[in-house]
Design a protein around this motif. Structure first.
Motif, PDB file in Angstrom:
ATOM      1  N   UNK A  44       0.813  -1.217   0.000  1.00 40.87           N
ATOM      2  CA  UNK A  44       0.000   0.000   0.000  1.00 40.87           C
ATOM      3  C   UNK A  44       0.844   1.263   0.000  1.00 40.87           C
ATOM      4  N   UNK A  45       1.950   1.239  -0.756  1.00 42.96           N
ATOM      5  CA  UNK A  45       2.845   2.398  -0.818  1.00 42.96           C
ATOM      6  C   UNK A  45       2.408   3.388  -1.890  1.00 42.96           C
ATOM      7  N   UNK A  46       2.715   4.649  -1.662  1.00 39.43           N
ATOM      8  CA  UNK A  46       2.552   5.645  -2.713  1.00 39.43           C
ATOM      9  C   UNK A  46       3.703   5.463  -3.710  1.00 39.43           C
ATOM     10  N   UNK A  47       3.587   6.103  -4.858  1.00 40.18           N
ATOM     11  CA  UNK A  47       4.669   6.005  -5.845  1.00 40.18           C
ATOM     12  C   UNK A  47       5.965   6.587  -5.285  1.00 40.18           C
ATOM     13  N   UNK A  48       5.866   7.690  -4.556  1.00 42.54           N
ATOM     14  CA  UNK A  48       7.064   8.315  -3.977  1.00 42.54           C
ATOM     15  C   UNK A  48       7.713   7.383  -2.951  1.00 42.54           C
ATOM     16  N   UNK A  49       6.892   6.746  -2.119  1.00 43.12           N
ATOM     17  CA  UNK A  49       7.424   5.794  -1.137  1.00 43.12           C
ATOM     18  C   UNK A  49       8.089   4.613  -1.852  1.00 43.12           C
ATOM     19  N   UNK A  50       7.426   4.106  -2.880  1.00 41.65           N
ATOM     20  CA  UNK A  50       7.980   2.967  -3.607  1.00 41.65           C
ATOM     21  C   UNK A  50       9.312   3.324  -4.254  1.00 41.65           C
ATOM     22  N   UNK A  51       9.400   4.497  -4.860  1.00 41.76           N
ATOM     23  CA  UNK A  51      10.646   4.919  -5.519  1.00 41.76           C
ATOM     24  C   UNK A  51      11.795   4.975  -4.517  1.00 41.76           C
ATOM     25  N   UNK A  52      11.516   5.521  -3.327  1.00 44.35           N
ATOM     26  CA  UNK A  52      12.536   5.594  -2.262  1.00 44.35           C
ATOM     27  C   UNK A  52      12.935   4.181  -1.822  1.00 44.35           C
ATOM     28  N   UNK A  53      11.929   3.356  -1.569  1.00 44.10           N
ATOM     29  CA  UNK A  53      12.161   1.962  -1.162  1.00 44.10           C
ATOM     30  C   UNK A  53      12.979   1.216  -2.207  1.00 44.10           C
ATOM     31  N   UNK A  54      12.635   1.380  -3.475  1.00 43.11           N
ATOM     32  CA  UNK A  54      13.278   0.654  -4.566  1.00 43.11           C
ATOM     33  C   UNK A  54      14.766   0.964  -4.635  1.00 43.11           C
ATOM     34  N   UNK A  55      15.117   2.220  -4.436  1.00 44.77           N
ATOM     35  CA  UNK A  55      16.534   2.595  -4.424  1.00 44.77           C
ATOM     36  C   UNK A  55      17.229   2.008  -3.198  1.00 44.77           C
ATOM     37  N   UNK A  56      16.551   2.060  -2.060  1.00 51.52           N
ATOM     38  CA  UNK A  56      17.125   1.537  -0.814  1.00 51.52           C
ATOM     39  C   UNK A  56      17.476   0.056  -0.919  1.00 51.52           C
ATOM     40  N   UNK A  57      16.529  -0.759  -1.426  1.00 50.42           N
ATOM     41  CA  UNK A  57      16.739  -2.210  -1.408  1.00 50.42           C
ATOM     42  C   UNK A  57      17.694  -2.686  -2.497  1.00 50.42           C
ATOM     43  N   UNK A  58      18.046  -1.803  -3.423  1.00 52.15           N
ATOM     44  CA  UNK A  58      19.050  -2.157  -4.423  1.00 52.15           C
ATOM     45  C   UNK A  58      20.420  -1.568  -4.090  1.00 52.15           C
TER      46      UNK A  58
END
Length: 198
Positions: A44-58
Motif C-alpha cells: 500500500x505504498x505511494x509512488x514516492x514511497x515505492x521509488x525511495x524503497x526501490x533505491x534503498x533495497x538495491x
C-alpha cells in the motif's frame, strides 16, 4: 544448465523488505499478506514511497544483508558438484550488478553464468548491461527456478523450459500449467529433481 533467480529464490529478499518498509514508512505487513507481485500494491505504498524503497533495497548495504533461503546454497553446490552448469539470472536493476556478484561470492554460491535480464521492463535498466528476455533462448536450460509467475509462464511456454515455481504468497493462487511445478522450498526441489544429481 540450471536457471536460478535471485530474489525470493536464492535470497530471502521480500522478508527483509518488511522491516525496511516498517522502518521507513511505518507500514506493517506480514509475509503471508504480500499477495501481489507488485510491492506497491502489497504494501500500500505511494509512488514516492515505492521509488525511495526501490533505491534503498538495491543499495549495496541492503543487498549484502540478504539472507540465503534455507537449503539454497547447499543445493546449488550439489548441482555444481554433479557437473551441472549454473546460470544466475536476476531481474534486479543494473545498479545492483556488482553488489549481487559480491553477495554471491560472500556466500560461496557457484555459477558459470551471471546475467541481469530485463524481466519487468524497468526504466532503471542500463540495456548495455542487461539483456532482454529473448536472450535466454540461446541458452539450453534443463530447469528454471523462479518465483515470478509471469516469468515462469514465459519460460515454460515461450522457451519450453521446465520451471520450478517457488511457492510465495504472490503466486500461491496462480494456475499451475504444463511445464510448471510448484515447490515449497529448496528441500522440495532436492526431492522432486533428485535425478539432476545422479
Amino acid at each position: 544448465m540450471i536457471y536460478i533467480d535471485c530474489d525470493d529464490v536464492l535470497a530471502e529478499s521480500t522478508r527483509s523488505y518488511i522491516a525496511i518498509i516498517k522502518r521507513e514508512f511505518g507500514i506493517e505487513r506480514k509475509f503471508e499478506e504480500l499477495t501481489s507481485f507488485d510491492l506497491r500494491v502489497s504494501f500500500g505504498m505511494t509512488q514516492a514511497q515505492f521509488d525511495h524503497f526501490f533505491q534503498l533495497v538495491h543499495s549495496r548495504e541492503a543487498i549484502l544483508k540478504f539472507q540465503p533461503m534455507d537449503g539454497a546454497v547447499e543445493m546449488v553446490n550439489a548441482w555444481k558438484q554433479a557437473g551441472l552448469e549454473i546460470a544466475i539470472i536476476t531481474g534486479r536493476i543494473t545498479a545492483a550488478y556488482e553488489s549481487t556478484l559480491e553477495w554471491l561470492q560472500r556466500l560461496s554460491i557457484p555459477y558459470d553464468h551471471f546475467m541481469v535480464v530485463d524481466k519487468y521492463n524497468r526504466p532503471e535498466m542500463d540495456m548495455k548491461i542487461a539483456k532482454p528476455l529473448s536472450a535466454l533462448s540461446s541458452m539450453n536450460f534443463e530447469l528454471a527456478v523462479e518465483d515470478s509467475y509471469a516469468t515462469a509462464i514465459y519460460l515454460s511456454t515461450e522457451q519450453k523450459i521446465s520451471v520450478a515455481l517457488m511457492d510465495r504468497p504472490w503466486n500461491s493462487k496462480a494456475q499451475i500449467t504444463n511445464g510448471l511445478t510448484r515447490v515449497r522450498n529448496w528441500a522440495d526441489i532436492e526431492q522432486k529433481y533428485d535425478y539432476l544429481t545422479k
